[in-house]
Design a protein around this motif. Structure first.
Motif: not given
Length: 394
Positions: A194-201
């Motif tokens: 449960e933390a910030a998602v820095n990047a996603l593809v």
């Protein structure tokens, strides 16, 4: 004359006292001024952040928001049906251009009077999605924005990516999905931190795989986000900065580029390490089958034309003393790239947004009192000036 000299001396003494007592108030005025739009005829790349465009895979760059003074460029979206139609998220407002950045207008609505953090057009080019610090908004016609009532933790979003049938959102506390083109959102925990998602593809070849960077680790889902597993075998533990998709999967981790040909199952290092240690990478674009690599970092824009064997800090028209953040490829022209810069560190801007902080919250009581006193002094001096003009006319 002696009375006039006494009055002049007292005024001079008051000015000296005001400089001493209210010096901290100047900081308040400067910070507040950063949020006010200032008309300008040119973009000074040596002093300001903002948006820049390249037509040659990052070799040369030119301002794409000339006439604006932007403190922080946070995101950009290019309309999939019109390369000249842009949505531009900044630290003070959401902007739109329909002529390739020659002219910009602020999006209407009080919801975009502050920072915007992520933007995306619908695949048909008509609707759009935008994230502020606290809300995710959807517009079906590009003019009327509605609150999607997304679950807590979705905003502020880092990015919004499309799969074959659904949208995925990199949120402040996990990954979120929408099956109705962004009108509603649901959380996809499935074992994710449960933390910030820095990047996603999203990989859509043969099988849909969603890959995300969270707390320096790489996570992947092969069932539309229902369950997640670590996918960083062969990568430096906890050191993944950025992620990109371009034929292969690419990541920057521990001052080195890595590539995966099996959708993240295994990773191999690419080229040589970056010129300086502890370089934080924010964006990756790969061209020419991996020969040309463009990176945005807290030290500016890095570029390699030999698959990472040699890295060059791109200068030219870019503000090399500022941090580089968003890096976007124009889907209409593979050689056209956009990059954004910020006066303030991007990590600090995201920290404030995720913590619900704002600029005023950073000011201590002494500074606020000084600002109030300075304002009172200016009002008093203005009153004296008016009285003097009245007497002079009389």
């Amino acid at each position: 004359m002696r009375g006039a000299d006494t009055i002049g001396s007292s005024h001079f003494f008051a000015c000296l006292v005001s400089v001493t007592v209210f010096s901290r108030a100047a900081r308040i005025l400067l910070l507040l001024a950063a949020f006010l739009p200032v008309p300008a005829s040119a973009h000074d790349a040596s002093a300001w952040g903002g948006l820049f465009r390249s037509r040659d895979n990052g070799a040369t760059w030119f301002p794409a928001d000339a006439g604006l003074f932007i403190g922080g460029a946070l995101a950009l979206a290019v309309n999939p049906t019109d390369a000249n139609h842009l949505l531009y998220a900044t630290d003070t407002r959401l902007l739109r251009s329909k002529n390739g950045g020659r002219d910009w207008i602020q999006e209407p609505g009080v919801q975009f009077d502050g920072s915007a953090y992520a933007v995306r057009f619908d695949d048909d080019g008509k609707g759009a999605i935008a994230s502020t610090a606290n809300r995710i908004y959807f517009s079906a016609d590009g003019s009327n924005w509605l609150d999607t009532l997304a679950p807590a933790g979705a905003a502020p979003a880092r990015t919004i990516a499309a799969g074959s049938r659904r949208l995925y959102l990199a949120g402040a506390r996990g990954v979120f999905a929408s099956d109705d083109r962004g009108r509603t959102w649901s959380a996809l925990d499935g074992g994710l931190p449960e933390a910030a998602v820095n990047a996603l593809v999203v990989v859509t070849q043969l099988q849909e795989i969603v890959v995300a960077v969270i707390q320096g680790g790489l996570w992947a889902s092969q069932d539309n986000g229902a369950t997640w597993k670590p996918s960083d075998a062969g990568l430096p533990p906890g050191r993944v900065d950025a992620l990109a998709l371009g034929g292969k999967l690419w990541v920057a981790a521990a001052d080195q580029m890595f590539a995966s040909e099996d959708h993240g199952v295994s990773w191999k290092p690419l080229g040589k390490p970056f010129p300086e240690r502890d370089t934080s990478i924010r964006g990756i674009v790969v061209a020419d089958e991996g020969r040309t690599i463009v990176l945005t970092s807290h030290r500016g824009v890095l570029r390699s034309t030999d698959s990472g064997q040699a890295w060059v800090l791109v200068e030219g028209n870019l503000p090399v003393h500022l941090e580089a953040g968003p890096l976007v490829r124009d889907q209409h022209d593979a050689k056209t790239l956009y990059v954004g810069f910020s006066l303030a560190p991007y990590t600090e801007m995201w920290r404030r947004a995720q913590g619900g902080a704002n600029l005023v919250a950073q000011l201590d009581p002494v500074s606020l009192a000084g600002g109030a006193a300075l304002l009172a002094l200016l009002i008093a001096l203005g009153g004296l000036g008016v009285r003097w003009l009245i007497r002079a006319r009389a």
